[in-house]
Structure formats: C-alpha cells, structure tokens
Design a protein around this motif. Structure first.
Motif, PDB file in Angstrom:
ATOM      1  N   SER A  39      -2.759   1.186  -2.586  1.00 13.96           N
ATOM      2  CA  SER A  39      -2.901  -0.037  -1.786  1.00 13.96           C
ATOM      3  C   SER A  39      -2.339   0.158  -0.389  1.00 13.96           C
ATOM      4  CB  SER A  39      -2.188  -1.207  -2.466  1.00 13.96           C
ATOM      5  OG  SER A  39      -2.772  -1.486  -3.708  1.00 13.96           O
ATOM      6  N   ARG A  40      -1.193   0.802  -0.312  1.00 13.63           N
ATOM      7  CA  ARG A  40      -0.566   1.022   0.997  1.00 13.63           C
ATOM      8  C   ARG A  40      -1.355   2.017   1.833  1.00 13.63           C
ATOM      9  NH1 ARG A  40       5.542   0.536  -1.471  1.00 13.63           N
ATOM     10  NH2 ARG A  40       5.454  -1.751  -1.573  1.00 13.63           N
ATOM     11  N   ALA A  41      -1.951   3.005   1.185  1.00 10.65           N
ATOM     12  CA  ALA A  41      -2.804   3.941   1.923  1.00 10.65           C
ATOM     13  C   ALA A  41      -4.049   3.221   2.441  1.00 10.65           C
ATOM     14  CB  ALA A  41      -3.198   5.105   1.023  1.00 10.65           C
ATOM     15  N   ALA A  42      -4.595   2.306   1.653  1.00  7.89           N
ATOM     16  CA  ALA A  42      -5.777   1.551   2.073  1.00  7.89           C
ATOM     17  C   ALA A  42      -5.457   0.637   3.247  1.00  7.89           C
ATOM     18  CB  ALA A  42      -6.325   0.747   0.906  1.00  7.89           C
ATOM     19  N   LEU A  43      -4.249   0.084   3.281  1.00 12.07           N
ATOM     20  CA  LEU A  43      -3.858  -0.777   4.396  1.00 12.07           C
ATOM     21  C   LEU A  43      -3.939  -0.045   5.729  1.00 12.07           C
ATOM     22  CD1 LEU A  43      -0.750  -2.823   3.199  1.00 12.07           C
ATOM     23  CD2 LEU A  43      -2.954  -3.725   3.939  1.00 12.07           C
ATOM     24  N   LYS A  44      -3.612   1.232   5.717  1.00 12.58           N
ATOM     25  CA  LYS A  44      -3.638   2.025   6.954  1.00 12.58           C
ATOM     26  C   LYS A  44      -5.055   2.165   7.505  1.00 12.58           C
ATOM     27  CE  LYS A  44       0.298   4.868   5.598  1.00 12.58           C
ATOM     28  NZ  LYS A  44       0.724   6.225   5.223  1.00 12.58           N
ATOM     29  N   GLU A  45      -6.052   2.022   6.650  1.00 14.22           N
ATOM     30  CA  GLU A  45      -7.444   2.241   7.044  1.00 14.22           C
ATOM     31  C   GLU A  45      -8.146   0.970   7.528  1.00 14.22           C
ATOM     32  OE1 GLU A  45      -8.506   5.386   7.107  1.00 14.22           O
ATOM     33  OE2 GLU A  45      -6.527   5.946   6.326  1.00 14.22           O
ATOM     34  N   LEU A  46      -7.536  -0.195   7.320  1.00 15.22           N
ATOM     35  CA  LEU A  46      -8.192  -1.451   7.676  1.00 15.22           C
ATOM     36  C   LEU A  46      -8.180  -1.689   9.187  1.00 15.22           C
ATOM     37  CD1 LEU A  46      -6.824  -3.854   4.907  1.00 15.22           C
ATOM     38  CD2 LEU A  46      -9.006  -2.650   4.956  1.00 15.22           C
ATOM     39  N   TYR A  52      -7.058  -9.415   9.698  1.00 13.51           N
ATOM     40  CA  TYR A  52      -7.083 -10.850   9.988  1.00 13.51           C
ATOM     41  C   TYR A  52      -7.722 -11.608   8.819  1.00 13.51           C
ATOM     42  CZ  TYR A  52      -8.198 -15.276  12.220  1.00 13.51           C
ATOM     43  OH  TYR A  52      -8.302 -16.612  12.507  1.00 13.51           O
ATOM     44  N   ASP A  53      -8.799 -11.044   8.244  1.00  8.75           N
ATOM     45  CA  ASP A  53      -9.485 -11.682   7.120  1.00  8.75           C
ATOM     46  C   ASP A  53      -8.585 -11.860   5.904  1.00  8.75           C
ATOM     47  OD1 ASP A  53     -11.832 -11.949   8.539  1.00  8.75           O
ATOM     48  OD2 ASP A  53     -12.799 -10.182   7.660  1.00  8.75           O
ATOM     49  N   VAL A  54      -7.666 -10.932   5.699  1.00  2.91           N
ATOM     50  CA  VAL A  54      -6.766 -11.036   4.546  1.00  2.91           C
ATOM     51  C   VAL A  54      -5.428 -11.669   4.918  1.00  2.91           C
ATOM     52  CG1 VAL A  54      -7.823  -9.151   3.247  1.00  2.91           C
ATOM     53  CG2 VAL A  54      -5.907  -8.659   4.780  1.00  2.91           C
TER      54      VAL A  54
END
Length: 72
Positions: A39-46, A52-54
């Motif tokens: 999840s934390r790795a995915a956050l870096k890619e957003l 803003y959407d989340v």
C-alpha cells in the motif's frame, strides 16, 4: 477451620497456546506487514489528482509511504 494452602501449581492456571495458534498469529502479522508495504509503495505512484480523489495531500502520502512496514 481448614487452612487454605496455595502453591505454585494452584496459582498458575494458564496453559500455553497450541503451536498452530502461534503459527497463525505469526502468519497474520506477516500478511499485515506485506499489505502495508504494498500500500505504501502504491502511494508513491499516485498522481496529485489521484491523491485528491482519495482525500490525501502529497505530503501526507509521502509521510505515510516513508513509514517502515512494521509501523502502523
């Protein structure tokens, strides 16, 4: 009147957990750590728009992404 005698066998009523319970607990912790890491790795890619959407700012996402997987 009878005297009440307590010894170490009377006081210790705990029984050790079965090995399967300990193994399941360990597997649960490892699975939680893996979910956090992904999840934390995915956050870096957003992108900023996706953040803003989340409901996150870029700073909040980076602070969360920087946490080690074992930290909640």
């Amino acid at each position: 009147m009878a005297a009440l005698v307590l010894d170490h066998t009377t006081l210790d009523t705990r029984t050790p957990a079965p090995f399967s319970t300990l193994l399941f607990g360990a597997a649960t912790v490892v699975a939680t750590w893996e979910i956090r890491a992904r999840s934390r790795a995915a956050l870096k890619e957003l992108t900023d728009a996706q953040l803003y959407d989340v409901g996150l700012t870029a700073g909040a996402a980076m602070r969360e992404a920087a946490k080690p997987f074992w930290r909640a």
